[in-house]
Structure formats: C-alpha cells, structure tokens
Design a protein around this motif. Structure first.
Motif, PDB file in Angstrom:
ATOM      1  N   HIS A   1     -17.815  25.458 -22.824  1.00 34.73           N
ATOM      2  CA  HIS A   1     -18.672  24.320 -23.145  1.00 34.73           C
ATOM      3  C   HIS A   1     -17.865  23.037 -23.350  1.00 34.73           C
ATOM      4  O   HIS A   1     -18.400  21.938 -23.200  1.00 34.73           O
ATOM      5  CB  HIS A   1     -19.552  24.608 -24.358  1.00 34.73           C
ATOM      6  CG  HIS A   1     -18.874  25.236 -25.524  1.00 34.73           C
ATOM      7  ND1 HIS A   1     -18.173  26.421 -25.442  1.00 34.73           N
ATOM      8  CD2 HIS A   1     -18.779  24.852 -26.821  1.00 34.73           C
ATOM      9  CE1 HIS A   1     -17.686  26.734 -26.629  1.00 34.73           C
ATOM     10  NE2 HIS A   1     -18.032  25.797 -27.476  1.00 34.73           N
ATOM     11  N   LEU A   2     -16.567  23.145 -23.691  1.00 33.75           N
ATOM     12  CA  LEU A   2     -15.728  21.948 -23.759  1.00 33.75           C
ATOM     13  C   LEU A   2     -15.634  21.300 -22.387  1.00 33.75           C
ATOM     14  O   LEU A   2     -15.616  20.075 -22.252  1.00 33.75           O
ATOM     15  CB  LEU A   2     -14.325  22.316 -24.259  1.00 33.75           C
ATOM     16  CG  LEU A   2     -13.260  21.207 -24.180  1.00 33.75           C
ATOM     17  CD1 LEU A   2     -13.619  20.045 -25.100  1.00 33.75           C
ATOM     18  CD2 LEU A   2     -11.882  21.753 -24.534  1.00 33.75           C
ATOM     19  N   PHE A   3     -15.611  22.134 -21.329  1.00 34.20           N
ATOM     20  CA  PHE A   3     -15.427  21.637 -19.981  1.00 34.20           C
ATOM     21  C   PHE A   3     -16.735  21.217 -19.310  1.00 34.20           C
ATOM     22  O   PHE A   3     -16.773  21.018 -18.103  1.00 34.20           O
ATOM     23  CB  PHE A   3     -14.674  22.677 -19.151  1.00 34.20           C
ATOM     24  CG  PHE A   3     -13.336  23.016 -19.746  1.00 34.20           C
ATOM     25  CD1 PHE A   3     -12.370  22.038 -19.902  1.00 34.20           C
ATOM     26  CD2 PHE A   3     -13.073  24.289 -20.206  1.00 34.20           C
ATOM     27  CE1 PHE A   3     -11.145  22.330 -20.477  1.00 34.20           C
ATOM     28  CE2 PHE A   3     -11.852  24.602 -20.782  1.00 34.20           C
ATOM     29  CZ  PHE A   3     -10.881  23.611 -20.909  1.00 34.20           C
ATOM     30  N   HIS A   4     -17.766  21.073 -20.100  1.00 35.97           N
ATOM     31  CA  HIS A   4     -18.939  20.345 -19.628  1.00 35.97           C
ATOM     32  C   HIS A   4     -18.620  18.855 -19.567  1.00 35.97           C
ATOM     33  O   HIS A   4     -19.318  18.096 -18.893  1.00 35.97           O
ATOM     34  CB  HIS A   4     -20.137  20.560 -20.555  1.00 35.97           C
ATOM     35  CG  HIS A   4     -20.677  21.952 -20.508  1.00 35.97           C
ATOM     36  ND1 HIS A   4     -21.709  22.387 -21.318  1.00 35.97           N
ATOM     37  CD2 HIS A   4     -20.339  23.035 -19.752  1.00 35.97           C
ATOM     38  CE1 HIS A   4     -21.971  23.655 -21.060  1.00 35.97           C
ATOM     39  NE2 HIS A   4     -21.152  24.070 -20.117  1.00 35.97           N
ATOM     40  N   TYR A   5     -17.598  18.424 -20.302  1.00 35.14           N
ATOM     41  CA  TYR A   5     -17.257  17.006 -20.426  1.00 35.14           C
ATOM     42  C   TYR A   5     -15.806  16.711 -20.055  1.00 35.14           C
ATOM     43  O   TYR A   5     -15.499  15.650 -19.528  1.00 35.14           O
ATOM     44  CB  TYR A   5     -17.484  16.536 -21.869  1.00 35.14           C
ATOM     45  CG  TYR A   5     -18.815  16.934 -22.443  1.00 35.14           C
ATOM     46  CD1 TYR A   5     -19.970  16.222 -22.134  1.00 35.14           C
ATOM     47  CD2 TYR A   5     -18.938  18.049 -23.280  1.00 35.14           C
ATOM     48  CE1 TYR A   5     -21.206  16.597 -22.650  1.00 35.14           C
ATOM     49  CE2 TYR A   5     -20.168  18.428 -23.798  1.00 35.14           C
ATOM     50  CZ  TYR A   5     -21.297  17.701 -23.483  1.00 35.14           C
ATOM     51  OH  TYR A   5     -22.515  18.076 -23.984  1.00 35.14           O
ATOM     52  N   CYS A   6     -14.912  17.613 -20.373  1.00 39.69           N
ATOM     53  CA  CYS A   6     -13.475  17.353 -20.312  1.00 39.69           C
ATOM     54  C   CYS A   6     -12.963  17.534 -18.881  1.00 39.69           C
ATOM     55  O   CYS A   6     -13.021  18.636 -18.331  1.00 39.69           O
ATOM     56  CB  CYS A   6     -12.738  18.285 -21.269  1.00 39.69           C
ATOM     57  SG  CYS A   6     -11.043  17.804 -21.575  1.00 39.69           S
ATOM     58  N   VAL A   7     -12.444  16.462 -18.279  1.00 37.00           N
ATOM     59  CA  VAL A   7     -12.065  16.446 -16.873  1.00 37.00           C
ATOM     60  C   VAL A   7     -10.560  16.632 -16.677  1.00 37.00           C
ATOM     61  O   VAL A   7     -10.121  17.402 -15.829  1.00 37.00           O
ATOM     62  CB  VAL A   7     -12.503  15.116 -16.218  1.00 37.00           C
ATOM     63  CG1 VAL A   7     -12.035  15.027 -14.778  1.00 37.00           C
ATOM     64  CG2 VAL A   7     -14.013  14.957 -16.300  1.00 37.00           C
ATOM     65  N   LEU A   8      -9.773  15.923 -17.461  1.00 41.60           N
ATOM     66  CA  LEU A   8      -8.322  15.888 -17.252  1.00 41.60           C
ATOM     67  C   LEU A   8      -7.595  16.842 -18.189  1.00 41.60           C
ATOM     68  O   LEU A   8      -8.086  17.169 -19.275  1.00 41.60           O
ATOM     69  CB  LEU A   8      -7.792  14.470 -17.468  1.00 41.60           C
ATOM     70  CG  LEU A   8      -8.180  13.452 -16.388  1.00 41.60           C
ATOM     71  CD1 LEU A   8      -7.794  12.050 -16.824  1.00 41.60           C
ATOM     72  CD2 LEU A   8      -7.526  13.800 -15.057  1.00 41.60           C
ATOM     73  N   ALA A   9      -6.408  17.268 -17.764  1.00 46.28           N
ATOM     74  CA  ALA A   9      -5.581  18.164 -18.570  1.00 46.28           C
ATOM     75  C   ALA A   9      -4.122  17.743 -18.442  1.00 46.28           C
ATOM     76  O   ALA A   9      -3.671  17.346 -17.363  1.00 46.28           O
ATOM     77  CB  ALA A   9      -5.754  19.612 -18.114  1.00 46.28           C
TER      78      ALA A   9
END
Length: 265
Positions: free
Chosen positions: A142-150
């Motif tokens: 669910h964090l990666f519903h928004y988080c694009v970059l790493a």
C-alpha cells in the motif's frame, strides 16, 4: 500512507476558493484511488500528481486541482521522515515494516530511501534493493500506491531507481550540474545524489519530466523507468534548443551530441 494535514494545507494555499468540505472530498477521492494491482494504482496516482485531480465543485464546471506546485517549489511542503513505521497484517497478526527514510511532498510519499551500514559485510546496497523490491512490495504494497522513486545506499555507494527498477539498473548520480567534473570517489556519490536529485526544485523536475511508465494501459510487465544523469542533462539541452528556436522563429535546432547516453538499458 498520507499525511492528511499537509495535503489539506496545500489545497488551502493553492485553491483558496475551495471550501473545507470540498478539500476533504478531494483528499478522500485521492486516498481511495485504486486499480487492478498496486502497480496500476501507482500509475494512476502518478498521473494525478502530474496532471492534477479532476474535481467538480458544486454548480461549477469540472476542473483540475493541482496536488503539487511544480513551478514554485516553495509553495509545497517537503517532509522527510526517518524510521517511518508501517503496519500490515500477516496471517491475522499485525506486524511492522520500518523504511529508513520516506520523502513526502504535500503529504504524499514519493520516494523511499533504504540505508545499509558499510561496516556490515552482509548489508550491502543489494540487500537494500531487495528490501524494497521484494519484502516491502510483499508486505507493505500500500506504500507503493504513491511512492514512485527509490534510493539505496551504504554510505559508499548510492544509487537511484524506481520502486520497480531491477537492481542492475540502479545508478549513481555523478554530477550535480552538467558542467561539473565527473565524481568518481565512492564517498562523493551520496553528496552528488543529495545535491543533484534531492534539492527541491531538481527533485520536482525529475519527478514530473523524467519518469516513464512503459504502458499506458498498465501492462503486466510493470516496467517503470527514471532517467540517468546523462539523459537528464542531454534532454535539458534539447529542450532549451527547442525553446530558443521557437523564440528565434528560425526553424533551426541545435543538435545534442549525447546519443550514446539516451539508450535506457
């Protein structure tokens, strides 16, 4: 995953004509964006962050509500949270994952940074990548519903990619500006990354203009690309050449001799 107060405060600053209830509606609509998969949701959310959120005020035509002010970085709220605790459920039991650093803009998590101790032989940047690409996607998708970059780093090596970038395509950002000398010292990588990517206006430029989702219909390959630093500077030159040509109305474009850097592996 969202910092509601930052999200609402940005809407109040940038859209003074909206009422409290309307801002709440926009927040809830954004929070509940969904897709067939976490990756499909991420793609939809990214488009909303870039292009704005469609909203129909009462008795008024539909309009796009900006969620990030790309032209005026100071109008946004940047927040960096260390040891961000995220709960998830595993076999009916609540558990936690704790990403080292999460960067938020206007309450939305846009980049995750995973750090490893350079003194620990078993804790290298590959294990940092694996933490994001495997365990975090499995447990806290669910964090990666928004988080694009790493970003992954052990203090010596520091590499940038997306949350769906294969390990071999994470890369160092070796120049802050195009005219700078190439940074080759290992400990310089972190400083070059901080100044070259995470300065607010630069970060927003990269986020808006240099991230590519391979398939607009969210294909199953889930490929997502962010530029490397030679591509970033070459594209900037090409863009400026086009702008100058339009202003001069001469129909001529200066060629950018960066072809070898344009290919994305």
């Amino acid at each position: 995953m969202l910092i509601k107060s930052d999200f609402i405060e940005f809407l109040a600053r940038s859209n003074a004509d909206l009422g409290d209830e309307e801002r709440e509606q926009i927040f809830e609509s954004f929070r509940l964006v969904g897709g067939d998969s976490a990756f499909a949701t991420l793609h939809k959310v990214y488009n909303l962050l870039i292009n704005g959120m469609p909203f129909s005020p009462q008795n008024e035509p539909k309009k796009q509500i900006s969620l990030i002010d790309f032209e005026n970085p100071r109008n946004n709220t940047f927040r960096v949270l260390n040891q961000f605790v995220i709960e998830y459920t595993n076999n009916g039991q609540k558990q936690k994952r704790v990403p080292d650093i999460v960067l938020f803009v206007n309450g939305v998590p846009l980049c995750i940074i995973e750090l490893k101790n350079p003194a620990d032989f078993n804790a290298n940047i590959y294990s940092a990548w694996e933490q994001i690409y495997v365990r975090y996607w499995r447990d806290i998708g669910h964090l990666f519903h928004y988080c694009v970059l790493a970003c992954i780093s052990d203090g010596v090596k520091t590499r940038l990619g997306t949350v769906r970038t294969a390990y071999q395509h994470f890369y160092a950002w070796r120049r802050v500006n195009d005219e700078d000398k190439l940074s080759t010292l290992p400990f310089d990588e972190m400083q070059s990354m901080i100044k070259g990517v995470y300065e607010p206006s630069r970060f927003l430029e990269i986020f808006r203009d240099y991230i590519y989702f391979e398939d607009s219909i969210y294909d199953s390959n889930e490929r997502q690309i962010v530029c490397r630093y030679p591509q970033f500077f070459a594209t900037r030159k090409l863009k400026q050449s086009i702008i100058e040509s339009i202003r001069a109305k001469n129909g001529k474009l200066a060629l950018v001799n960066e072809t070898k850097h344009i290919t994305q592996n």
